[in-house]
Design a protein around this motif. Sequence first.
Motif, PDB file in Angstrom:
ATOM      1  N   SER A 150      -6.830  -6.312   6.203  1.00 47.19           N
ATOM      2  CA  SER A 150      -6.733  -5.656   7.511  1.00 47.19           C
ATOM      3  C   SER A 150      -5.370  -5.004   7.695  1.00 47.19           C
ATOM      4  O   SER A 150      -5.266  -3.904   8.263  1.00 47.19           O
ATOM      5  CB  SER A 150      -6.998  -6.658   8.640  1.00 47.19           C
ATOM      6  OG  SER A 150      -6.045  -7.705   8.622  1.00 47.19           O
ATOM      7  N   TYR A 151      -4.317  -5.660   7.211  1.00 44.35           N
ATOM      8  CA  TYR A 151      -2.986  -5.058   7.321  1.00 44.35           C
ATOM      9  C   TYR A 151      -2.900  -3.780   6.490  1.00 44.35           C
ATOM     10  O   TYR A 151      -2.328  -2.768   6.935  1.00 44.35           O
ATOM     11  CB  TYR A 151      -1.901  -6.041   6.874  1.00 44.35           C
ATOM     12  CG  TYR A 151      -0.527  -5.412   6.876  1.00 44.35           C
ATOM     13  CD1 TYR A 151       0.155  -5.194   8.073  1.00 44.35           C
ATOM     14  CD2 TYR A 151       0.079  -5.000   5.690  1.00 44.35           C
ATOM     15  CE1 TYR A 151       1.403  -4.593   8.083  1.00 44.35           C
ATOM     16  CE2 TYR A 151       1.321  -4.395   5.694  1.00 44.35           C
ATOM     17  CZ  TYR A 151       1.981  -4.194   6.892  1.00 44.35           C
ATOM     18  OH  TYR A 151       3.206  -3.595   6.903  1.00 44.35           O
ATOM     19  N   ARG A 152      -3.466  -3.806   5.295  1.00 45.66           N
ATOM     20  CA  ARG A 152      -3.426  -2.617   4.440  1.00 45.66           C
ATOM     21  C   ARG A 152      -4.141  -1.441   5.104  1.00 45.66           C
ATOM     22  O   ARG A 152      -3.647  -0.310   5.078  1.00 45.66           O
ATOM     23  CB  ARG A 152      -4.049  -2.933   3.074  1.00 45.66           C
ATOM     24  CG  ARG A 152      -3.150  -3.767   2.149  1.00 45.66           C
ATOM     25  CD  ARG A 152      -3.794  -3.942   0.787  1.00 45.66           C
ATOM     26  NE  ARG A 152      -2.826  -4.368  -0.205  1.00 45.66           N
ATOM     27  CZ  ARG A 152      -2.654  -5.639  -0.594  1.00 45.66           C
ATOM     28  NH1 ARG A 152      -3.398  -6.600  -0.041  1.00 45.66           N
ATOM     29  NH2 ARG A 152      -1.748  -5.936  -1.504  1.00 45.66           N
ATOM     30  N   ARG A 153      -5.305  -1.697   5.674  1.00 45.04           N
ATOM     31  CA  ARG A 153      -6.015  -0.613   6.357  1.00 45.04           C
ATOM     32  C   ARG A 153      -5.174  -0.047   7.504  1.00 45.04           C
ATOM     33  O   ARG A 153      -5.072   1.172   7.680  1.00 45.04           O
ATOM     34  CB  ARG A 153      -7.350  -1.123   6.902  1.00 45.04           C
ATOM     35  CG  ARG A 153      -8.414  -1.379   5.855  1.00 45.04           C
ATOM     36  CD  ARG A 153      -9.767  -1.579   6.490  1.00 45.04           C
ATOM     37  NE  ARG A 153     -10.742  -2.038   5.509  1.00 45.04           N
ATOM     38  CZ  ARG A 153     -11.023  -3.318   5.282  1.00 45.04           C
ATOM     39  NH1 ARG A 153     -10.412  -4.262   5.969  1.00 45.04           N
ATOM     40  NH2 ARG A 153     -11.907  -3.654   4.365  1.00 45.04           N
ATOM     41  N   HIS A 154      -4.588  -0.951   8.280  1.00 45.59           N
ATOM     42  CA  HIS A 154      -3.755  -0.517   9.395  1.00 45.59           C
ATOM     43  C   HIS A 154      -2.559   0.295   8.894  1.00 45.59           C
ATOM     44  O   HIS A 154      -2.252   1.370   9.438  1.00 45.59           O
ATOM     45  CB  HIS A 154      -3.271  -1.737  10.183  1.00 45.59           C
ATOM     46  CG  HIS A 154      -2.223  -1.421  11.200  1.00 45.59           C
ATOM     47  ND1 HIS A 154      -2.509  -0.767  12.387  1.00 45.59           N
ATOM     48  CD2 HIS A 154      -0.872  -1.638  11.199  1.00 45.59           C
ATOM     49  CE1 HIS A 154      -1.394  -0.613  13.076  1.00 45.59           C
ATOM     50  NE2 HIS A 154      -0.387  -1.130  12.380  1.00 45.59           N
ATOM     51  N   ALA A 199      -7.420  -0.303  -2.692  1.00 50.47           N
ATOM     52  CA  ALA A 199      -8.775  -0.227  -3.213  1.00 50.47           C
ATOM     53  C   ALA A 199      -8.708  -0.657  -4.686  1.00 50.47           C
ATOM     54  O   ALA A 199      -7.614  -0.782  -5.243  1.00 50.47           O
ATOM     55  CB  ALA A 199      -9.341   1.187  -3.080  1.00 50.47           C
ATOM     56  N   PRO A 200      -9.840  -0.880  -5.334  1.00 54.93           N
ATOM     57  CA  PRO A 200      -9.811  -1.276  -6.749  1.00 54.93           C
ATOM     58  C   PRO A 200      -9.135  -0.258  -7.653  1.00 54.93           C
ATOM     59  O   PRO A 200      -8.611  -0.608  -8.699  1.00 54.93           O
ATOM     60  CB  PRO A 200     -11.299  -1.430  -7.100  1.00 54.93           C
ATOM     61  CG  PRO A 200     -11.968  -1.753  -5.805  1.00 54.93           C
ATOM     62  CD  PRO A 200     -11.210  -0.967  -4.779  1.00 54.93           C
ATOM     63  N   CYS A 220     -10.196   3.062   2.609  1.00 57.75           N
ATOM     64  CA  CYS A 220      -9.654   1.922   1.862  1.00 57.75           C
ATOM     65  C   CYS A 220     -10.735   0.873   1.616  1.00 57.75           C
ATOM     66  O   CYS A 220     -11.670   0.715   2.388  1.00 57.75           O
ATOM     67  CB  CYS A 220      -8.500   1.278   2.624  1.00 57.75           C
ATOM     68  SG  CYS A 220      -7.117   2.387   2.967  1.00 57.75           S
ATOM     69  N   ASN A 221     -10.565   0.135   0.545  1.00 52.90           N
ATOM     70  CA  ASN A 221     -11.416  -1.019   0.246  1.00 52.90           C
ATOM     71  C   ASN A 221     -10.518  -2.121  -0.315  1.00 52.90           C
ATOM     72  O   ASN A 221     -10.618  -2.490  -1.479  1.00 52.90           O
ATOM     73  CB  ASN A 221     -12.507  -0.631  -0.750  1.00 52.90           C
ATOM     74  CG  ASN A 221     -13.456  -1.782  -1.035  1.00 52.90           C
ATOM     75  OD1 ASN A 221     -13.581  -2.713  -0.239  1.00 52.90           O
ATOM     76  ND2 ASN A 221     -14.125  -1.734  -2.178  1.00 52.90           N
ATOM     77  N   CYS A 241       0.864  -1.178   0.000  1.00 47.06           N
ATOM     78  CA  CYS A 241       0.000   0.000   0.000  1.00 47.06           C
ATOM     79  C   CYS A 241       0.903   1.232   0.000  1.00 47.06           C
ATOM     80  O   CYS A 241       2.084   1.142   0.344  1.00 47.06           O
ATOM     81  CB  CYS A 241      -0.967   0.012   1.177  1.00 47.06           C
ATOM     82  SG  CYS A 241      -0.197  -0.205   2.790  1.00 47.06           S
ATOM     83  N   ALA A 242       0.332   2.366  -0.386  1.00 46.53           N
ATOM     84  CA  ALA A 242       1.115   3.596  -0.453  1.00 46.53           C
ATOM     85  C   ALA A 242       0.207   4.772  -0.129  1.00 46.53           C
ATOM     86  O   ALA A 242      -1.024   4.691  -0.293  1.00 46.53           O
ATOM     87  CB  ALA A 242       1.738   3.773  -1.839  1.00 46.53           C
TER      88      ALA A 242
END
Length: 297
Positions: free
Chosen positions: A265-269, A209-210, A254-255, A188-189
């Motif tokens: 869940s890691y990406r959201r965090h 997200a998409p 985020c999605n 993620c960025a």
Amino acid sequence: MDFLRPASWEEALAAKAEHPTAVPIAGGTDVMVEINFDHRRPEYLLDLNRIGDLYEWEVGEESVRLGASVPYTRIMEHLRAELPGLALASHTVASPQIRNRGGVGGNLGTASPAGDAHPALLAAGAEVEVESAARGTRLIPIDDFYTGVKRNALQPDELIRAVHVKKADGPQQYSKVGTRNAMVIAVCAFGLALHPETRTVRTGIGSAAPTPVRAKAAEEFLNAALQEGGFWDNGKVITPSVAKQFAQLCSAACNPIDDVRGTASYRRHAVGVMARRTLTWTWESYRGNHRTTEGAA
């Protein structure tokens, strides 16, 4: 697979009009990977490497017109002051060899949510200059450019010619999480830009997200908090509660999905952590400039 090699921009537009399914290739850092792994087999490849205009940039009074094929290395070397967020993002792109070949136009063309340039372009509020032989030139706001997973707003006969990015009027930051420091696709960025002239903040989120997205609710919250607290004028430290709420709203924007690079869940965090950190970094930079300006006055 036929290989089309126009010698000018006009020839490229004519070739694209005649063969709308032709896939443009310049740096080739995205397209050739898909072809080599047999994930894609286009009928035509449209080589844009002979078109010198795509490798040029122009620094105007208010904005930079960046040719679609300007390599990331050139952005890092020559446009760090004008486009700091994009320069920071360029540093994270793969290896020196790929940074010497790849450009922003390729990221936009493939429209992968993991493209490194997208968060910085969203945060800066860029516009994409596209052109067709039949309809001429149009500018697409970056917010309208991404239409789906690896899909963009280009018409079949259009090519990306340049990107217009306003020169930074305040601090910008970029952060990326990957499984290692180099040659890695982003888990993620996050990009963040302060715009003191309009007293607004813009964000950009990648690979969560998409499509690349902005955290608009987080921006609205932070804009209101900075305005109500008089932060733009007094240059005070942003309170922990404001930073925490901003981070939570960025996470909520985020999605993401679970894949081999990371869980949803890691990406959201991680996006929340990056949002809080980049806010701290950019605001400290703004405060430093604010104190310097006050001292000079």
